[in-house]
Scaffold this motif. Sequence first.
Motif, PDB file in Angstrom:
ATOM      1  N   UNK A  94      50.426  45.432  66.193  1.00 34.31           N
ATOM      2  CA  UNK A  94      48.969  45.432  66.094  1.00 34.31           C
ATOM      3  C   UNK A  94      48.398  44.134  65.572  1.00 34.31           C
ATOM      4  N   UNK A  95      49.262  43.231  65.082  1.00 37.18           N
ATOM      5  CA  UNK A  95      48.807  41.915  64.674  1.00 37.18           C
ATOM      6  C   UNK A  95      48.130  41.859  63.323  1.00 37.18           C
ATOM      7  N   UNK A  96      48.854  42.262  62.269  1.00 36.59           N
ATOM      8  CA  UNK A  96      48.307  42.238  60.920  1.00 36.59           C
ATOM      9  C   UNK A  96      48.841  41.037  60.148  1.00 36.59           C
ATOM     10  N   UNK A  97      48.106  40.640  59.111  1.00 37.66           N
ATOM     11  CA  UNK A  97      48.519  39.520  58.273  1.00 37.66           C
ATOM     12  C   UNK A  97      47.953  39.714  56.883  1.00 37.66           C
ATOM     13  N   UNK A  98      48.484  38.972  55.914  1.00 37.17           N
ATOM     14  CA  UNK A  98      47.961  39.044  54.556  1.00 37.17           C
ATOM     15  C   UNK A  98      46.586  38.389  54.488  1.00 37.17           C
ATOM     16  N   UNK A  99      45.670  39.050  53.819  1.00 38.25           N
ATOM     17  CA  UNK A  99      44.350  38.472  53.571  1.00 38.25           C
ATOM     18  C   UNK A  99      44.497  37.325  52.573  1.00 38.25           C
ATOM     19  N   UNK A 100      43.712  36.259  52.695  1.00 36.49           N
ATOM     20  CA  UNK A 100      43.835  35.149  51.741  1.00 36.49           C
ATOM     21  C   UNK A 100      43.610  35.600  50.303  1.00 36.49           C
ATOM     22  N   UNK A 101      44.254  34.907  49.377  1.00 34.93           N
ATOM     23  CA  UNK A 101      44.100  35.243  47.970  1.00 34.93           C
ATOM     24  C   UNK A 101      43.426  34.154  47.160  1.00 34.93           C
ATOM     25  N   UNK A 102      42.891  33.147  47.809  1.00 35.30           N
ATOM     26  CA  UNK A 102      42.411  31.951  47.116  1.00 35.30           C
ATOM     27  C   UNK A 102      41.220  32.248  46.205  1.00 35.30           C
ATOM     28  N   UNK A 103      41.053  31.394  45.190  1.00 34.99           N
ATOM     29  CA  UNK A 103      39.901  31.489  44.300  1.00 34.99           C
ATOM     30  C   UNK A 103      38.616  31.308  45.096  1.00 34.99           C
ATOM     31  N   UNK A 104      37.613  32.131  44.778  1.00 36.22           N
ATOM     32  CA  UNK A 104      36.339  32.087  45.494  1.00 36.22           C
ATOM     33  C   UNK A 104      35.289  32.746  44.607  1.00 36.22           C
ATOM     34  N   UNK A 105      34.328  31.966  44.146  1.00 36.26           N
ATOM     35  CA  UNK A 105      33.353  32.485  43.200  1.00 36.26           C
ATOM     36  C   UNK A 105      32.538  33.638  43.774  1.00 36.26           C
ATOM     37  N   UNK A 106      32.361  33.674  45.080  1.00 31.77           N
ATOM     38  CA  UNK A 106      31.542  34.723  45.686  1.00 31.77           C
ATOM     39  C   UNK A 106      32.322  36.009  45.949  1.00 31.77           C
ATOM     40  N   UNK A 107      33.635  35.996  45.743  1.00 29.25           N
ATOM     41  CA  UNK A 107      34.460  37.177  45.968  1.00 29.25           C
ATOM     42  C   UNK A 107      34.559  38.001  44.680  1.00 29.25           C
ATOM     43  N   UNK A 108      34.769  39.308  44.794  1.00 29.96           N
ATOM     44  CA  UNK A 108      34.940  40.128  43.595  1.00 29.96           C
ATOM     45  C   UNK A 108      36.072  39.602  42.714  1.00 29.96           C
ATOM     46  N   UNK A 109      35.845  39.588  41.422  1.00 32.40           N
ATOM     47  CA  UNK A 109      36.838  39.143  40.436  1.00 32.40           C
ATOM     48  C   UNK A 109      37.291  37.695  40.654  1.00 32.40           C
ATOM     49  N   UNK A 110      36.541  36.937  41.467  1.00 36.32           N
ATOM     50  CA  UNK A 110      36.791  35.509  41.592  1.00 36.32           C
ATOM     51  C   UNK A 110      37.848  35.095  42.593  1.00 36.32           C
ATOM     52  N   UNK A 111      38.387  36.043  43.369  1.00 33.70           N
ATOM     53  CA  UNK A 111      39.434  35.721  44.345  1.00 33.70           C
ATOM     54  C   UNK A 111      39.184  36.477  45.646  1.00 33.70           C
ATOM     55  N   UNK A 112      39.487  35.829  46.761  1.00 34.73           N
ATOM     56  CA  UNK A 112      39.373  36.508  48.049  1.00 34.73           C
ATOM     57  C   UNK A 112      40.257  37.751  48.120  1.00 34.73           C
ATOM     58  N   UNK A 113      41.339  37.754  47.378  1.00 29.79           N
ATOM     59  CA  UNK A 113      42.250  38.902  47.349  1.00 29.79           C
ATOM     60  C   UNK A 113      41.497  40.210  47.121  1.00 29.79           C
ATOM     61  N   UNK A 114      40.501  40.187  46.234  1.00 26.38           N
ATOM     62  CA  UNK A 114      39.828  41.428  45.853  1.00 26.38           C
ATOM     63  C   UNK A 114      38.841  41.914  46.905  1.00 26.38           C
ATOM     64  N   UNK A 115      38.656  41.138  47.982  1.00 27.65           N
ATOM     65  CA  UNK A 115      37.887  41.642  49.116  1.00 27.65           C
ATOM     66  C   UNK A 115      38.598  42.821  49.776  1.00 27.65           C
ATOM     67  N   UNK A 116      39.892  42.953  49.499  1.00 30.47           N
ATOM     68  CA  UNK A 116      40.671  44.075  50.035  1.00 30.47           C
ATOM     69  C   UNK A 116      40.252  45.410  49.452  1.00 30.47           C
ATOM     70  N   UNK A 117      39.430  45.389  48.403  1.00 33.06           N
ATOM     71  CA  UNK A 117      39.069  46.619  47.707  1.00 33.06           C
ATOM     72  C   UNK A 117      37.555  46.748  47.565  1.00 33.06           C
ATOM     73  N   UNK A 118      36.822  46.084  48.471  1.00 37.75           N
ATOM     74  CA  UNK A 118      35.380  46.032  48.349  1.00 37.75           C
ATOM     75  C   UNK A 118      34.654  46.974  49.285  1.00 37.75           C
ATOM     76  N   UNK A 119      33.620  46.446  49.937  1.00 34.41           N
ATOM     77  CA  UNK A 119      32.753  47.273  50.766  1.00 34.41           C
ATOM     78  C   UNK A 119      33.473  47.631  52.059  1.00 34.41           C
ATOM     79  N   UNK A 120      33.253  46.910  53.132  1.00 32.96           N
ATOM     80  CA  UNK A 120      34.052  47.149  54.337  1.00 32.96           C
ATOM     81  C   UNK A 120      35.303  46.289  54.256  1.00 32.96           C
TER      82      UNK A 120
END
Length: 498
Positions: free
Chosen positions: A249-275
């Motif tokens: 199905x073509x899956x991959x790890x979501x980026x984990x980089x630091x990002x001030x606009x992401x929850x808890x300061x990292x893109x990683x936490x987008x895995x547990x957000x809205x959509x």
Amino acid sequence: MKPRYTTLLGLIITLFLFSCTDDVEENVYDKYQADEFYSTPEGADVALAAVYANVVGNWGGLGYAGADNGWYDLNCMTADEQVIPHRNTGDWQLDFARLYKHEWLPSDLIVNNTWNWLYRAIFSANLAVEQLENAEAAQTKISEAKVLRAFFYYLLMDDYGNVPFYTENNITVEELPQASRQEVYDFVVAELEANVPNLSDTKGGEYYGRFNTWAGYALLAKIYLNAGVYTGTPQWQKCLDAIESMEAGGFSLHPGAANESSPNGYQYYELFGDQLPEDETILAMFATANIVSRNIYTIRSLSGPHAMELFGVSGWNGAIVPEDFYNGYDNADIRKAQFLVGEQPGGVTYVPEVGSLDNPGADPFAGVRNIKFYPATPLDGGGASNDFPIFRYADFMLMKAECLVRLNDAPAAKPLVDAIKQRAGLDALSNNPTLEDIYRERGFELNWEGHRRQDMIRFGTFLEPNDFRGQSDEYRKLFPIPTSAMDANPNLQQNPGY
């Protein structure tokens, strides 16, 4: 905010709202006969939406996750990753502490709620299968209903072992036969092997939150992963095969980089957000607070004034992370950003140490707090709108690594484990992974996502003592059949030890 609802999600929301209203009359489908209606794509989706409405979480122990006193709490708080202590101020029921101390009883609310939810869901799935088969609906729709039913039976088998089994609703409760765990396992595997290839291979869109082919293979892999627990015969190679089918199905790890606009300061936490992002998410549970489902997990963890300062709503001062579990994380691990200790906004200071879970209970601000599911709007004091990851790719990378190590191919497992660690900001392993490495990494990566009890049983750590109890008895690997179910059905035999 979530995008416009897709057709099936809109139907789920409609059914969810109707289920909360006592005086809504049954729908009459106007000029359609039932079979004609369910044979149409729209009618088939109505039948399926009624089943998916059982997945989303709500009060009273309903749903896979999202609210409280149900399946999620039963499977998370019996492990080592979280607990709600009774507070020495008199707050919080004792049920959660009893789960963590392995003192639950057949009469306990959460044990009963989980059982009732799963059988409600199975009744709904049986009805959908009947409606769709009688209507000669598209095979992909019939298969989706059967895969959903297999999902619910898998959860029942995992928690309770030998359970009442039926695939047609024309039987009364007192007549339901009890099937062995082996028999339920055989049924679930056969249903998935027969029906998963028929599912849609569409990702996202109308299949966000639905079983497509890839989510179906993920479910099959989960069952094969734990086959040794269920039947005494491990199926590591079959688990690998199912994972490799899912990977198409073509899956991959979501980026984990630091990002001030992401929850808890990292893109990683987008895995547990809205959509949830489609690169890593295989199957999600949809939630929009006060419309359909909810996600309480951060609000339930934070104290009242702390949550008020952050989100404008009062927290519940409930769930905490046990100190030993928290201490296992490396300080450089970005996944440690989900935990809060020390002084916080709102004049609150959390201390990791918890002296008591039940008698006299924990101090009000004792315990590490968790904001993995950083609240997504809309939110209020009853929960937030974070979707919930039922299956995501990082889990299956670690499952694949585990199978490879158990099949004596640790070198092939190393890149999989290293990728998870490196996304978290850690160094790669210096040697090939051991089963202990994989077990620890699963805890670090998947905490509070509903997998830990199952992992602990499979790795042989579930019965080990902790700070609040001694060694548990073997029978605690299964939950008891609820007292109410035993009273209603003379055919049932209670699990040993209860």
